[in-house]
Design an enzyme around this catalytic site. Structure first.
Site, short mmCIF file in Angstrom:
data_model
loop_
_atom_site.label_atom_id
_atom_site.label_comp_id
_atom_site.label_asym_id
_atom_site.label_seq_id
_atom_site.Cartn_x
_atom_site.Cartn_y
_atom_site.Cartn_z
N HIS A 1 14.06 37.05 54.32
CA HIS A 1 13.94 35.60 54.53
C HIS A 1 12.45 35.20 54.51
CE1 HIS A 1 17.83 36.03 57.09
NE2 HIS A 1 18.18 35.44 55.95
N LYS B 1 29.80 33.07 62.44
CA LYS B 1 31.00 33.04 63.28
C LYS B 1 30.65 33.33 64.75
CE LYS B 1 31.48 34.62 59.40
NZ LYS B 1 31.01 35.76 58.64
N ARG C 1 19.54 37.65 46.37
CA ARG C 1 19.12 39.05 46.40
C ARG C 1 19.67 39.82 45.21
NH1 ARG C 1 21.51 39.84 52.23
NH2 ARG C 1 23.01 38.59 51.07
N SER D 1 20.77 40.23 57.56
CA SER D 1 20.74 40.11 59.03
C SER D 1 21.85 40.96 59.63
CB SER D 1 20.95 38.65 59.44
OG SER D 1 19.93 37.85 58.93
#
Ligand code: PNS
Length: 163
Positions: A17, A41, A90, A128
């Site tokens: 990022h 979520k 990516r 992440s």
């Protein structure tokens, strides 16, 4: 004055990022890294924690700021007088979801343009989700995140991530 919005979950910010943020900061006058309040979520970090980690990891980039948004991205972009949305790509596997989202956002608001930026190839495997998994299992994440994020992970997970 060109302002771009870089939206995402950033749970947490990774070096991938950060690479996109640095590239965007060189091209545009202002980059707003926008943390989606209702993005992931079950996020590990609260929206405020994610925003703070972004701020602490980008202190040297004077034209970068962070914010939290909720609701539709296209509405947030208009509120901020943003000229475009930046998303990182990516690998080919990202493309389908990103393509769908970009065209849906365009359908919702014709004026909102999406630009894709490729992070450094060595970050193409980074996410992440994987960082959280590695940190949870006591692995060393120092090659993947900033020291601030590494410490926050160690604090949250109460284990070896900060070694
Ligand atoms: O980092 P992520 O989880 O891939 O980011 C996804 C995000 C937050 C950019 C996306 O879910 C989003 O824009 N959410 C805001 C709600 C919205 O506008 N949904 C319609 C998208 S077409």
């Amino acid at each position: 004055m060109k302002t771009v919005i870089y939206p995402g979950s950033f749970d947490p910010l990774t070096n991938g990022h950060l690479d996109v943020i640095q590239r965007a900061a060189r091209l545009f006058d202002k980059v707003v890294v926008a943390v989606a309040r209702n993005g992931g979520k079950q996020p590990l970090f609260s929206p405020v924690e994610r925003k703070t980690l972004i701020e602490h990891s980008t202190t040297e980039l004077t034209n970068v700021s962070s914010d939290i948004f909720e609701g539709l991205l296209v509405e947030y972009v208009e509120q901020q007088s943003g000229h475009a949305v930046i998303r990182g790509l990516r690998a080919l596997s990202d493309f389908e979801y990103e393509f769908q989202m970009a065209l849906m956002n365009r359908k919702l608001n014709e004026k909102v343009e999406t630009l894709f930026m490729m992070p450094r190839a060595s970050y193409s495997f980074l996410s992440s989700q994987l960082v959280k998994e590695i940190a949870t299992l006591g692995g060393d994440v120092s090659a993947f995140v900033t020291p601030e994020v590494r410490e926050a992970l160690a604090g949250k997970l109460g284990q070896a991530g900060a070694n």
